[in-house]
Design a protein around this motif. Structure first.
Motif, PDB file in Angstrom:
ATOM      1  N   ARG A 130      -4.213   7.434  -1.077  1.00  0.00           N
ATOM      2  CA  ARG A 130      -5.394   7.049  -0.289  1.00  0.00           C
ATOM      3  C   ARG A 130      -5.916   8.251   0.475  1.00  0.00           C
ATOM      4  O   ARG A 130      -5.143   9.045   0.996  1.00  0.00           O
TER       5      ARG A 130
ATOM      6  N   THR B 144      -3.042   7.729   8.770  1.00  0.00           N
ATOM      7  CA  THR B 144      -3.149   7.195   7.420  1.00  0.00           C
ATOM      8  C   THR B 144      -1.845   6.539   6.983  1.00  0.00           C
ATOM      9  O   THR B 144      -1.831   5.395   6.519  1.00  0.00           O
TER      10      THR B 144
ATOM     11  N   PHE C 105       0.831  -1.208   0.000  1.00  0.00           N
ATOM     12  CA  PHE C 105       0.000   0.000   0.000  1.00  0.00           C
ATOM     13  C   PHE C 105       0.864   1.255   0.000  1.00  0.00           C
ATOM     14  O   PHE C 105       0.347   2.364   0.077  1.00  0.00           O
TER      15      PHE C 105
ATOM     16  N   GLY D 282      -0.787   3.510   8.959  1.00  0.00           N
ATOM     17  CA  GLY D 282      -1.689   2.416   8.600  1.00  0.00           C
ATOM     18  C   GLY D 282      -1.258   1.750   7.303  1.00  0.00           C
ATOM     19  O   GLY D 282      -1.266   0.515   7.200  1.00  0.00           O
ATOM     20  N   GLN D 283      -0.870   2.553   6.329  1.00  0.00           N
ATOM     21  CA  GLN D 283      -0.427   1.978   5.061  1.00  0.00           C
ATOM     22  C   GLN D 283       0.834   1.143   5.247  1.00  0.00           C
ATOM     23  O   GLN D 283       0.972   0.076   4.655  1.00  0.00           O
TER      24      GLN D 283
ATOM     25  N   ASP E 146      -5.313  -5.236   5.050  1.00  0.00           N
ATOM     26  CA  ASP E 146      -5.776  -4.043   4.376  1.00  0.00           C
ATOM     27  C   ASP E 146      -5.608  -2.869   5.350  1.00  0.00           C
ATOM     28  O   ASP E 146      -5.802  -3.045   6.555  1.00  0.00           O
ATOM     29  N   PRO E 147      -5.266  -1.684   4.854  1.00  0.00           N
ATOM     30  CA  PRO E 147      -5.131  -0.545   5.781  1.00  0.00           C
ATOM     31  C   PRO E 147      -6.385  -0.324   6.618  1.00  0.00           C
ATOM     32  O   PRO E 147      -6.303   0.184   7.743  1.00  0.00           O
TER      33      PRO E 147
ATOM     34  N   ALA F  87      -0.052  -2.110   7.324  1.00  0.00           N
ATOM     35  CA  ALA F  87      -0.828  -3.043   6.516  1.00  0.00           C
ATOM     36  C   ALA F  87       0.059  -3.749   5.500  1.00  0.00           C
ATOM     37  O   ALA F  87      -0.058  -4.956   5.267  1.00  0.00           O
ATOM     38  N   THR F  88       0.970  -2.991   4.919  1.00  0.00           N
ATOM     39  CA  THR F  88       1.872  -3.564   3.921  1.00  0.00           C
ATOM     40  C   THR F  88       2.798  -4.598   4.559  1.00  0.00           C
ATOM     41  O   THR F  88       2.993  -5.693   4.022  1.00  0.00           O
TER      42      THR F  88
END
Lengths: 789, 290
Positions: free
Chosen positions: A21, A513, A16, A516-517, A526-527, A520-521
Motif C-alpha cells: 500500500r 501506514t 491488510f 493503520g494496516q 479499511d485502513p 484495520a486488520t
C-alpha cells in the motif's frame, strides 16, 4: 525452548497485512506539507545561537559577553555559571555496562573537551542577531593537550580527558566461549588483521531542532522536538531541568530523519528550555549544518583487531575480535554501540570465540547510535576475514559460508555474544543472492576479463541482525532508562473510524501506514478508516520510541491487543443493539453482520457507545482500549548482500556494476515500506563504505571536513541500482511473525563491496582492512604490493 | 549559518554596479548566481559591507558569435551554456564541461563570470577557459581591459581583478578543433580531484596542431601545461609522445593534499588523465564528431 508468541486462531476476515500500500505519509511529505520544527513560528518567537569551542580541548579562562549583551535585539546571554547550577547533567538512556557515566552538561564546565562543545548560549529576536551576538562574545581559551586518535588515546602517556577516571578507556567488556587460543593452534589456517572503520554521520535531512515554549501562567513547557522518543525526551528534560513531568509536554510532528542520533536530549535542548523559561517566550533552535558536524552524535569509528582460524575443510574453529570504539569526549544518551559484540558471531557457528569491546574517549564529537548500532562494523570485519580464509584454503566463498551457517534446525541458537537467534534459513538468502547475481557466470566473465587485462570481482556479505529487545526485564538488567514495550490507545471516533494514539513519532519509517494496516486488520475496518496520531506526550501512553528496529514488533503487539478489545466491545454493543447473540456477529469492512441477518455499521455502534443510550447491562460507555505489549524475545533478521565491481588497477578507480540484497524480515506488513527501508539503509551503507568519513587532523586536532562541501555523502547519481530479493520465514516469537527491518540495509553492503574488490584484485593479493573504500585507497594497496615486489 | 550584516544593493546596469564597487572601496561583493558567494557569506568566511546584486543588469547574459570568436556574457548561467545550440556546435568543450559542474540546481543559478571571478582551483569553467585560450573582459569605471585566461588566475580564489573591477564578458576563439575533458571526482558533481581538458586542431595528415592541454585541481590555479602542449602540437599523439606529455604535465603541477585526495594520488593520476583525455581526443576525431 523458544517461547512462542500467542497466536490468534487463523484470521478468516480480510487482512491488510502483506499488502503493498502506498504511504499515508506521502501525500503531505511529497507536496511539501509536512510539519517539521522549523515550520512552526509562534508569535513572539525568539532564536538561539551558540558559541562553540574552536579547539579540540581548551580550558575556559574568561568570558566577556558585554558587547553581545549590548547589541540591540539580544535578549539573554547564558554563561556556564548561569546554567550549570540550574540544570543537572543529561542522563544516559542506555548506560554502558560496568562503566562510569560521563554525563554531558548544558555548557562546558570549566573546560571544553571537543571542537564544537557549547560554551555560551545567546537568545535574540532573530537567528541573524543571535549569531552576530555570538560573534561578539570574547572567550579566552587556554588550549590543552588533546588526543583525537583512538589507539593513541589508550597509550600510557595520552592526555586523560576525565582526570578522575585516570584512563581514557571507559570500559572493557569481554565475552567469550570455548578456548580461542587453543582453537587457533588447532586451526589449519589463521588470518588476522587490524581493521579501521570510519567515523561517519547519520545525516538526517532535518538537523536537530527544538522549539521550547514556556507559558508561565499554566506552568507548561511545551517543547516541539525533532526526536525519536518524545516520552524519553520528556523524562530527560524533567530530570535535567528539575521539573515535574507534568510541567512538560513534548510534541513531535514530522521528523526529517533521525537514524539513531535523535535519541535523548542534547545540551542545546536544555539551553533552549532555560532561555524560554527565563524569557517567557518561545525559543527556537534549528541546528545548521556547520553545527551538525560539531554537535550531533557521530558513529561507527572503531579499530578491530580480529583473528579467524579455520580448518582445511573450511570449518571455523576460532574467531576473536578485540575492538576499540572511539566514543568521543563523553557519553551520549545511546552511545556507544553495543552490537559489534552481541552480534559478532553473525550467521555462523563455531566452538571458540571471544569478543572484547573497549570504549575509548577522545577529544571528538561524542558518538551515539546510528542505524546498525555496531552491526555494520562487526559484520564487515568478520565477512572480510572469512573471504580471506577461504582464499587461503582455496575454498569457494559460498562453500565456506554454507559449511558454517547455523541451520534452521539448530534454532533457537544461543550465540557466544549473548544473543538467542529465534529462527531463520541463512543459506536460503545466500543461495538466492548467488543465483540472482549469476555467480557461476560472473566467475567465467572474470576469467575472460582478466585475460583481457580487466579486473572484475564479485563479493558477498552475510549478516544476522538483532531486531527489537528481548523484553523489558532484559533492559532492566542492563539498567536502561526505558522498557522494551510499546503502548497504544485505540479509540473509535464518531465518523466510523478509529484513532490510534502512539508515542512512536514519524521519523520516516511509515508507522502511520503500517500501524493503520495492522489496526484495520485486527478490528475489521479499511485502513482508510484508521488515523494514527503520533508523538504527543499529552495523549499517548508512556512508551519507548522508534529505535532498535523494534517499533513494529512492539507496536503491532500493542495494536493487536487494543484493537481486539475495541472489536470485541463493538461486537457486544452491536449484539445488544441488534438483539442477537454476540457469537453470530462478524465485523468486516466497517459493518457488523449477524449470521441471523441483521446488520449495523461500526459507526452506529461507536456513536451509541459514546452516547451510551443503549448499552448492554454493566457495559461502560465509550469504545476504546489502552494496551501494552512487551516483547518476549528478539527477532533476528538476516540476509546476504552481493556486489560486482570492475577495478582499474592503474588508477585504483572502480565501478560498482551490480548491487544485490536478499533478506528476510519475517512477515512483511507492507513490502513497499520494507523496500523503502532497505533502499535508505543501503544508501547509507554504501555512503559509509565508499564515500563518507569525518576526518580530524592529527596535528591540530581540528575537524577537517565539517560541512556538506567536504563530507562526501553520495547522491542518487553515485549509487547503483539496488536489486532486492527476499525470503519470508515468519518469526515464531513476535506478533504476526515480523522481524525488524529498519537497520538491515546498513549492515552487509560494505563487506560485499570490499570482498568484491579483493576478489577482483586477487591476482595482486591485496588485503582490504579499512573503510571507506576510495579509489586512492585501492591505488595505495596496489602500490604497496608493487613496491614490495 | 546566517551572514553577518551587509547592505544589499541592486544594480540596474554595468555602470551602476561599477559605481557601487567604486563607492564601497573594495569592501563589496558582486552577487551573480550566488553558488559560491552565498555559502561563503553564510559561513561568515566573507563579511563584506555590501553585496551588489547584478542579476537585473541587462545584456550580460548573451551568447554572441562575432567573427571567429564567441562572446559569452558574464551573467550567463551554466544551464544556458549547457543547452546553447551555438555552443554545442562552436564550443562543444564548454557544453561538455558544464556537466561536471555541481548539480542541476547549481547549474540553473551559477554563472560563467561568477565561476571565473571565484577562481576555485578545481573549477571547471576556469579550466575550460584556459584550455580554449579564452580572454576575460573586465571593466571598471576607468574602462575595459582584456586578460588572457591563463593570466587571469593568480591563486586559490584570487585573480587579477581589482576591487573596483567586474568581469563582463568572456571571449572564446573558435577554430576547427576537437576537444575532450576527463575528470576524477569523489562523487558526481563534486569538486575535481583532477580534471584535464584538451583542445587540438586536426591536420590534414592525421596529425595535430595547436594542441592545448589544461589541468585543474593540481595547482593553485587551473594551469595550461605549456610544455606538454608544445610537445603534442605537430604530432599524431603517438603513445610515447602522450606518455612524455603526461610526465611534462606532471612536472608543471604542484598538487595539494586535502580531504579529497593526497598530493601523491593527484600526481599519480595526472599522466593517466592526460592520456585518457588525449585518447578521447583521438577517438572523437576518428568518429568525425566534435
Amino acid at each position: 525452548m523458544t517461547e512462542i508468541v500467542e497466536r490468534q486462531t487463523e484470521q478468516t476476515r480480510k487482512s491488510f497485512i502483506g499488502q503493498r500500500r502506498t504511504r499515508v505519509e506521502d501525500e503531505r511529505l511529497v507536496r511539501g506539507l509536512g510539519r517539521f520544527v522549523d515550520d512552526v513560528d509562534p508569535p513572539r518567537l525568539v532564536h538561539m545561537a551558540l558559541v562553540r569551542c574552536p579547539y579540540p580541548r581548551a580550558r575556559i579562562v574568561s568570558i566577556d559577553a558585554s558587547a553581545a549583551r549590548a547589541l540591540p535585539g539580544v535578549l539573554e546571554v547564558l554563561l556556564p555559571e548561569d546554567v550549570l547550577e540550574r540544570t543537572d547533567p543529561i542522563t544516559i538512556l542506555r548506560p554502558i555496562p560496568d562503566a562510569p557515566a560521563i554525563m554531558p552538561r548544558a555548557l562546558a564546565d570549566g573546560e571544553a573537551l571537543y571542537e564544537g562543545q557549547p560554551v555560551v548560549s545567546v537568545c535574540a529576536v532573530s537567528r541573524y542577531i543571535a549569531e552576530d551576538a555570538a560573534g561578539l562574545i570574547e572567550v579566552e581559551y587556554e588550549p590543552q593537550p588533546f588526543v583525537v586518535d583512538v589507539l593513541k588515546a589508550i597509550e600510557d602517556d595520552a592526555p586523560i580527558l576525565h582526570e578522575h577516571m585516570g584512563t581514557n578507556v571507559v570500559v572493557t567488556n569481554p565475552r567469550g566461549d570455548g578456548d580461542p587460543e587453543r582453537g587457533f593452534e588447532e586451526s589449519d589456517v589463521v588470518v588476522e588483521d587490524t581493521f579501521s572503520i570510519n567515523r561517519v554521520s547519520g545525516l538526517p535531512m532535518e538537523t536537530r531542532a527544538i522549539l521550547a515554549d514556556w507559558t508561565p501562567g499554566v506552568k507548561t513547557l511545551h517543547v516541539r522536538a525533532s526526536t525519536q522518543a518524545p516520552h524519553l525526551f520528556r523524562r530527560q528534560l524533567a530530570q535535567s531541568l528539575r521539573l515535574p513531568e507534568a510541567d512538560i509536554r513534548v510534541t513531535c510532528d514530522d521528523v526529517g530523519g533521525a537514524f539513531g542520533l535523535k535519541l535523548g536530549i542534547f545540551a542545546e535542548d536544555l539551553l533552549a528550555c532555560v532561555h524560554s523559561m527565563d524569557l517567557g517566550r518561545p525559543v527556537k533552535w534549528v541546528e545548521d549544518r556547520m553545527e551538525f558536524f560539531r554537535g550531533a552524535t557521530q558513529a561507527r569509528e572503531s579499530v578491530h583487531q580480529a583473528k579467524l582460524g579455520v580448518s582445511s575443510d573450511g570449518l571455523i574453529v576460532s574467531y576473536t575480535n578485540r575492538y576499540y570504539v572511539d566514543a568521543g569526549a563523553h557519553n551520549s544518551p545511546m552511545g556507544s554501540p553495543m552490537l559489534s559484540s552481541l552480534m559478532f558471531q553473525g550467521p555462523y557457528k563455531f566452538p571458540n570465540g571471544y569478543v572484547e569491546r573497549n570504549v575509548v574517549l577522545t577529544n571528538k564529537v561524542p558518538v551515539g547510535a546510528y542505524r546498525g548500532y555496531g552491526q555494520p562494523e562487526g559484520s564487515f570485519v568478520r565477512e572480510v576475514l572469512l573471504d580471506r580464509a577461504a582464499r587461503k584454503i582455496e575454498m569457494d566463498r559460498l562453500e565456506i559460508r554454507r559449511k558454517n551457517f547455523i541451520r534452521p534446525d539448530d534454532m533457537p541458537w544461543q550465540t557466544i555474544g549473548g544473543a538467542k537467534y529465534d529462527s531463520g534459513d541463512y543459506r536460503a538468502c545466500l543461495d538466492m543472492a548467488a543465483e540472482t547475481i549469476g555467480y557461476e557466470d560472473v566467475l567465467l566473465r572474470q576469467a575472460e576479463a582478466r585475460a583481457d587485462g580487466r579486473y572484475v570481482g564479485v563479493g558477498f556479505g552475510c549478516y544476522v541482525e538483532m531486531t527489537g529487545y528481548p523484553g523489558s526485564k532484559f533492559l532492566g538488567k542492563h539498567n536502561a532508562q526505558y522498557g522494551a514495550h510499546e503502548g497504544v490507545v485505540v479509540r473509535a471516533n464518531r465518523s466510523g473510524g478509529v484513532d490510534v494514539y502512539t508515542g512512536v513519532p514519524p521519523i520516516g519509517q511509515s508507522t502511520e501506514t503500517a500501524f493503520g494496516q495492522v489496526a484495520a486488520t485486527v478490528i475489521g475496518l479499511d485502513p482508510g478508516n484508521v488515523r494514527v496520531f503520533a508523538g504527543d506526550t499529552h495523549g499517548t501512553p508512556v512508551n519507548t520510541g522508534s529505535f532498535a528496529s523494534r517499533t513494529l514488533i512492539a507496536g503491532s503487539g500493542a495494536i493487536e491487543r487494543a484493537g481486539r478489545e475495541v472489536r470485541e466491545k463493538a461486537l457486544r454493543v452491536a449484539a445488544h443493539m441488534l438483539d442477537v447473540p454476540v457469537e453470530t456477529l462478524e465485523l468486516e469492512d466497517s459493518v457488523i453482520t449477524s449470521t441471523q441477518g441483521p446488520r449495523i455499521t461500526f459507526e452506529e455502534v461507536a456513536l451509541n457507545a459514546f452516547y451510551a443510550h443503549r448499552m448492554p447491562e454493566g457495559e461502560l460507555p465509550g469504545l476504546e482500549a489502552t494496551a501494552y505489549y512487551d516483547p518476549i524475545s528478539n527477532a533476528f533478521a538476516y540476509g546476504t548482500a552481493a556486489a560486482i565491481v570492475e577495478v582499474d588497477p592503474e588508477s585504483g578507480e572502480f565501478t560498482l556494476e551490480r548491487f544485490l540484497f536478499v533478506h528476510d524480515c519475517g512477515t512483511q506488513v507492507n513490502p513497499l515500506l520494507v523496500e523503502g527501508q532497505l533502499h535508505g539503509g543501503i544508501a547509507q551503507a554504501l555512503g559509509a563504505a565508499l564515500f563518507e568519513e569525518i576526518v580530524y587532523d592529527q596535528e591540530s586536532g581540528q575537524l577537517v571536513n565539517g560541512s556538506m562541501i567536504d563530507y562526501f555523502m553520495p547522491t542518487a547519481a553515485d549509487l547503483p541500482r539496488i536489486e532486492l530479493g527476499h525470503t519470508e520465514v515468519a518469526s515464531p516469537v513476535t506478533p504476526f511473525g515480523v522481524r525488524g527491518i529498519g537497520e538491515s540495509g546498513t549492515i552487509p553492503p560494505g563487506a560485499a563491496v570490499a570482498n568484491a574488490l579483493a576478489d577482483a584484485l586477487s591476482p595482486f593479493g591485496v588485503d582490504i582492512n579499512r573503510l571507506p573504500l576510495t579509489a586512492e585507497y585501492v591505488w595505495r594497496l596496489l602500490a604497496a604490493k608493487q613496491a614490495a615486489r | 549559518m546566517k551572514p553577518a550584516p551587509f547592505v544589499y544593493e541592486r544594480a540596474g546596469s554595468v555602470e551602476e554596479a561599477l559605481a557601487m564597487l567604486q563607492r564601497y572601496e573594495g569592501d563589496a561583493r558582486l552577487l551573480a548566481g550566488g553558488q559560491s558567494l552565498v555559502p561563503l557569506l553564510n559561513m561568515r568566511l566573507l563579511m563584506p559591507s555590501a553585496v551588489i546584486d547584478v542579476n537585473d543588469v541587462p545584456g550580460l547574459d548573451e551568447i554572441r558569435e562575432e567573427g571567429d570568436e564567441v562572446a559569452i556574457g558574464a551573467l550567463t548561467r551554466y544551464s544556458r551554456i549547457e543547452w546553447s545550440p551555438t555552443l554545442v556546435s562552436r564550443l562543444p568543450l564548454l557544453t561538455e564541461t558544464v556537466r561536471y559542474v555541481g548539480d542541476r540546481q547549481v547549474r540553473t543559478r551559477g554563472t560563467l563570470g561568477g565561476s571565473l571571478a571565484h577562481a576555485d582551483p578545481t573549477g571547471e569553467m576556469p579550466l575550460a577557459a584556459i584550455a580554449l585560450g579564452a580572454t576575460v573582459v573586465v571593466q571598471s569605471q576607468a574602462g575595459r581591459r582584456a586578460v588572457p585566461a591563463e593570466e587571469f588566475f593568480l591563486g586559490p580564489y584570487y585573480t587579477v581583478l581589482e576591487p573596483e573591477e567586474m568581469v563582463v564578458e568572456v571571449r572564446f576563439p573558435v577554430r576547427r578543433t576537437v576537444s575532450a575533458i576527463a575528470e576524477h571526482a569523489r562523487r558526481h558533481g563534486d569538486f575535481a580531484v583532477i580534471s584535464v581538458a584538451a583542445v587540438g586542431e586536426p591536420n590534414g595528415d592525421g596529425g595535430w596542431k595547436s594542441v592545448r592541454v589544461a589541468l585543474g585541481g593540481v595547482a593553485d590555479t587551473p594551469i595550461l601545461a605549456v610544455e606538454a602542449s608544445a610537445l603534442l602540437s605537430g604530432t599524431s599523439l603517438e603513445p610515447d609522445v602522450v606518455a612524455r606529455a603526461g610526465e611534462m604535465a606532471l612536472a608543471a603541477a604542484d598538487p595539494p593534499t586535502d580531504v579529497r585526495a593526497s598530493a601523491d594520488y593527484r600526481r599519480h593520476l595526472i599522466p593517466i588523465y592526460v592520456r585518457r583525455t588525449l585518447e578521447l581526443l583521438q577517438t572523437r576525431r576518428s568518429e568525425g564528431a566534435r
